[in-house]
Design an enzyme around this catalytic site. Structure first.
Site, short mmCIF file in Angstrom:
data_model
loop_
_atom_site.label_atom_id
_atom_site.label_comp_id
_atom_site.label_asym_id
_atom_site.label_seq_id
_atom_site.Cartn_x
_atom_site.Cartn_y
_atom_site.Cartn_z
N THR A 70 0.82 -1.21 0.00
CA THR A 70 0.00 0.00 0.00
C THR A 70 0.86 1.26 0.00
O THR A 70 2.00 1.25 0.49
CB THR A 70 -0.90 -0.02 1.26
OG1 THR A 70 -1.44 1.29 1.47
CG2 THR A 70 -0.13 -0.40 2.51
N ASP A 71 0.28 2.36 -0.48
CA ASP A 71 0.98 3.65 -0.42
C ASP A 71 1.20 4.11 1.02
O ASP A 71 2.04 4.97 1.28
CB ASP A 71 0.22 4.73 -1.21
CG ASP A 71 -1.20 5.00 -0.73
OD1 ASP A 71 -1.67 4.29 0.19
OD2 ASP A 71 -1.83 5.94 -1.26
N GLU A 72 0.44 3.53 1.96
CA GLU A 72 0.51 4.03 3.34
C GLU A 72 1.87 3.75 3.99
O GLU A 72 2.21 4.37 5.00
CB GLU A 72 -0.63 3.42 4.18
CG GLU A 72 -1.97 3.77 3.55
CD GLU A 72 -3.17 3.52 4.45
OE1 GLU A 72 -3.02 3.53 5.67
OE2 GLU A 72 -4.26 3.32 3.89
N TYR A 115 -1.20 -0.45 11.20
CA TYR A 115 -1.48 -1.11 9.91
C TYR A 115 -0.33 -0.88 8.93
O TYR A 115 0.25 -1.83 8.39
CB TYR A 115 -2.80 -0.60 9.31
CG TYR A 115 -2.95 -0.90 7.83
CD1 TYR A 115 -3.09 -2.22 7.38
CD2 TYR A 115 -2.93 0.12 6.87
CE1 TYR A 115 -3.21 -2.50 6.02
CE2 TYR A 115 -3.04 -0.15 5.51
CZ TYR A 115 -3.19 -1.47 5.10
OH TYR A 115 -3.30 -1.75 3.75
N LYS A 147 2.49 -3.44 7.25
CA LYS A 147 2.67 -3.62 5.80
C LYS A 147 4.12 -3.31 5.40
O LYS A 147 4.70 -4.01 4.56
CB LYS A 147 1.70 -2.71 5.03
CG LYS A 147 0.23 -3.06 5.16
CD LYS A 147 -0.18 -4.41 4.60
CE LYS A 147 -0.10 -4.50 3.10
NZ LYS A 147 -0.61 -5.82 2.61
N ASN A 169 -5.69 4.32 -2.33
CA ASN A 169 -6.99 3.88 -1.79
C ASN A 169 -7.92 3.34 -2.89
O ASN A 169 -8.23 4.05 -3.83
CB ASN A 169 -7.70 5.05 -1.11
CG ASN A 169 -7.14 5.35 0.26
OD1 ASN A 169 -5.96 5.67 0.38
ND2 ASN A 169 -7.96 5.24 1.29
P1 NAD Z 1 -9.95 -6.91 3.04
O1 NAD Z 1 -9.82 -6.62 4.50
O2 NAD Z 1 -11.22 -6.56 2.34
O3 NAD Z 1 -9.69 -8.46 2.78
C1 NAD Z 1 -8.66 -9.16 3.39
C2 NAD Z 1 -8.90 -10.65 3.16
O4 NAD Z 1 -7.79 -11.37 3.74
C3 NAD Z 1 -10.16 -11.19 3.81
O5 NAD Z 1 -10.84 -12.04 2.93
C4 NAD Z 1 -9.64 -11.95 5.02
O6 NAD Z 1 -10.50 -13.03 5.42
C5 NAD Z 1 -8.30 -12.45 4.51
N1 NAD Z 1 -7.35 -12.75 5.58
C6 NAD Z 1 -7.03 -11.98 6.65
N2 NAD Z 1 -6.12 -12.58 7.41
C7 NAD Z 1 -5.82 -13.77 6.79
C8 NAD Z 1 -4.92 -14.83 7.08
N3 NAD Z 1 -4.14 -14.81 8.18
N4 NAD Z 1 -4.87 -15.88 6.23
C9 NAD Z 1 -5.65 -15.92 5.12
N5 NAD Z 1 -6.54 -14.95 4.82
C10 NAD Z 1 -6.61 -13.87 5.64
O7 NAD Z 1 -8.71 -6.19 2.36
P2 NAD Z 1 -8.60 -5.48 0.93
O8 NAD Z 1 -9.06 -4.07 1.03
O9 NAD Z 1 -9.19 -6.39 -0.10
O10 NAD Z 1 -7.02 -5.44 0.76
C11 NAD Z 1 -6.31 -6.54 0.17
C12 NAD Z 1 -4.82 -6.23 0.18
O11 NAD Z 1 -4.57 -5.04 -0.57
C13 NAD Z 1 -4.25 -5.99 1.58
O12 NAD Z 1 -2.97 -6.57 1.62
C14 NAD Z 1 -4.14 -4.47 1.69
O13 NAD Z 1 -3.10 -4.10 2.54
C15 NAD Z 1 -3.84 -4.11 0.24
N6 NAD Z 1 -4.28 -2.77 -0.15
C16 NAD Z 1 -5.55 -2.36 0.07
C17 NAD Z 1 -5.95 -1.10 -0.34
C18 NAD Z 1 -7.37 -0.62 -0.13
O14 NAD Z 1 -7.66 0.55 -0.40
N7 NAD Z 1 -8.31 -1.45 0.31
C19 NAD Z 1 -5.04 -0.24 -0.97
C20 NAD Z 1 -3.73 -0.71 -1.20
C21 NAD Z 1 -3.36 -1.97 -0.79
P1 TYD Z 2 -10.21 4.54 5.12
O1 TYD Z 2 -11.27 4.15 4.15
O2 TYD Z 2 -10.23 3.97 6.49
O3 TYD Z 2 -8.81 4.27 4.38
P2 TYD Z 2 -7.29 4.67 4.83
O4 TYD Z 2 -7.29 5.07 6.26
O5 TYD Z 2 -6.59 3.39 4.60
O6 TYD Z 2 -6.88 5.77 3.90
O7 TYD Z 2 -10.22 6.12 5.28
C1 TYD Z 2 -10.05 6.98 4.16
C2 TYD Z 2 -9.99 8.39 4.69
O8 TYD Z 2 -11.26 8.72 5.25
C3 TYD Z 2 -8.99 8.57 5.81
O9 TYD Z 2 -8.37 9.86 5.68
C4 TYD Z 2 -9.82 8.54 7.07
C5 TYD Z 2 -11.16 9.11 6.61
N1 TYD Z 2 -12.35 8.58 7.32
C6 TYD Z 2 -13.27 9.48 7.87
O10 TYD Z 2 -13.11 10.71 7.80
N2 TYD Z 2 -14.37 8.96 8.51
C7 TYD Z 2 -14.58 7.62 8.63
O11 TYD Z 2 -15.59 7.20 9.26
C8 TYD Z 2 -13.63 6.72 8.04
C9 TYD Z 2 -13.82 5.22 8.15
C10 TYD Z 2 -12.53 7.24 7.39
#
Ligand code: NAD
Ligand code: TYD
Length: 339
Positions: free
Chosen positions: A127-129, A152, A156, A181
């Site tokens: 992730t970019d985070e 988090y 990562k 995101n």
């Molecule tokens: P999510 O929370 O929706 O899904 C995570 C999945 O992983 C779930 O199905 C969960 O059951 C499974 N899981 C958790 N722990 C596990 C374990 N120990 N063994 C096997 N399975 C397990 O997450 P997401 O938003 O789909 O993100 C997926 C990946 O992409 C993550 O690695 C996250 O860091 C990365 N990512 C997400 C975003 C975003 O905006 N959502 C952005 C950049 C990178």
């Molecule tokens: P989020 O979807 O939790 O993603 P991330 O923290 O990984 O970027 O949040 C996106 C942005 O929205 C973040 O700056 C936090 C903000 N946010 C709110 O302002 N209110 C909320 O209830 C949530 C869940 C997030």
């Protein structure tokens, strides 16, 4: 290609599996997921019904050395895409421990098992985070030093460093992706966009952290999935690739867009106490992915939001099941059907 996808029952993993099934019908897809609160077997019902022997679901943990090794060898896996993670910043602030276990130790276990099994490639999805927070100008490059601010993002970053070390030390073929995101279908309604959609449609107040001026770069999930696919099929071993949506926006603008699309009033917005350690701004430079992989986001924020809201509108049962906890029962019925 015989591909092990971990975390395939989550938001991005499920979208990725559907995309790979559509674009590569000859691939065999094995999905390993622990089914935490974020994993929803129901997300993959249509895939499971249609794909036959081209898809298998395995309920298990990426930290389980024996299981991962067995899957890699028995299914003769060519490559792993590791999406499995604890993914929500607010939960990591409440309790960091599970983040370290899955995001660091689990990722290390995947790298290690793949190395020992001779699996050709591991794509680790990050992730970019991990880069921390930007001021009003500038962008994150792959060379930007890691400076994570939440448990988090720290977990990562830990995995990113291990992925790098496995490549440097063992010459393992590891490709690392860092994306901004995501939003789109199947996103769990704890994240900003689906949470605000749910609240807006119920006429509830929308909690915006701090002053709402924190900036995120938003990418439609299909574009991220395309980036991961390119990293898998064309990425350079040992490379890190940034992906972004070229859609930087303050949170308050995102919330206003949701209110507009749901026909609700801005009077629902409430500025609430800020998230501790809240990163101010993220912005991605993805020139490297553009040059080496031909990556470019194809969906604008306006288009992506319309598609996303339309999906949630068309799938009220999915949302209701997720909100009531009913979705957790899919696992019971899945086991019963196969007993
Ligand atoms: P999510 O929370 O929706 O899904 C995570 C999945 O992983 C779930 O199905 C969960 O059951 C499974 N899981 C958790 N722990 C596990 C374990 N120990 N063994 C096997 N399975 C397990 O997450 P997401 O938003 O789909 O993100 C997926 C990946 O992409 C993550 O690695 C996250 O860091 C990365 N990512 C997400 C975003 C975003 O905006 N959502 C952005 C950049 C990178
Ligand atoms: P989020 O979807 O939790 O993603 P991330 O923290 O990984 O970027 O949040 C996106 C942005 O929205 C973040 O700056 C936090 C903000 N946010 C709110 O302002 N209110 C909320 O209830 C949530 C869940 C997030």
């Amino acid at each position: 290609m015989r591909l092990l996808v971990t975390g395939g029952c989550g938001f991005i993993g499920a979208n990725f599996l559907y995309a790979m099934r559509a674009r590569h019908p000859d691939w065999r897809l094995v999905n390993l997921d622990k089914l935490t609160y974020a994993g929803n077997l129901g997300n993959l019902r249509a895939l499971e019904a249609e794909a036959g022997a081209h898809y298998a679901f395995i309920h298990g943990d990426i930290c389980d050395r024996e299981l991962v090794t067995r899957l890699l060898t028995e299914h003769q896996i060519d490559a792993v895409v590791n999406f499995a993670a604890e993914s929500h910043v607010d939960r990591s602030i409440d309790d960091p421990a599970p983040f370290v276990v899955t995001n660091v130790l689990g990722a290390q276990n995947i790298l290690d098992c793949a190395r020992r099994a001779g699996t050709r490639r591991v794509v680790h999805v990050s992730t970019d985070e991990v880069y921390g927070s930007l001021g009003p100008t500038g962008q994150f490059y792959e060379s930007t030093p890691l400076a994570p601010n939440s448990p988090y993002s720290a977990s990562k970053a830990g995995a990113d460093l291990l992925a790098r070390a496995y490549h440097e030390t063992y010459g393992q073929d590891v490709v690392l992706t860092r994306c901004s995101n995501n939003y789109g279908p199947y996103q769990f309604p704890e994240k900003l966009i689906p949470l605000m959609y749910c609240k807006a449609t119920k006429g509830e107040t929308l909690p915006v952290y701090g002053d709402g001026a924190n900036v995120r770069d938003w990418i439609f999930v299909d574009d991220h999935c395309r980036g991961v696919e390119l990293a898998l099929t064309q990425g350079r071993a040992g490379a890190v690739y940034n992906f972004g949506g070229a859609a930087e926006m303050p949170n308050i603008e995102v919330v206003r867009t949701i209110l507009r699309l749901t026909g609700q009033d801005e009077g629902l917005i409430r500025f609430v106490i800020d998230r501790p350690g809240h990163d101010r701004r993220y912005a991605m430079n993805f020139d490297l992915a553009a040059a080496e992989l031909g990556f470019a986001p194809s969906v604008s924020f306006a288009q992506g939001m319309e598609r996303t809201i339309a999906w949630y509108r068309a799938n009220p049962d999915w949302l209701a099941e997720v909100q009531s906890g009913e979705y957790l029962k899919f696992m019971d019925s899945w086991y019963k059907e196969r007993a």
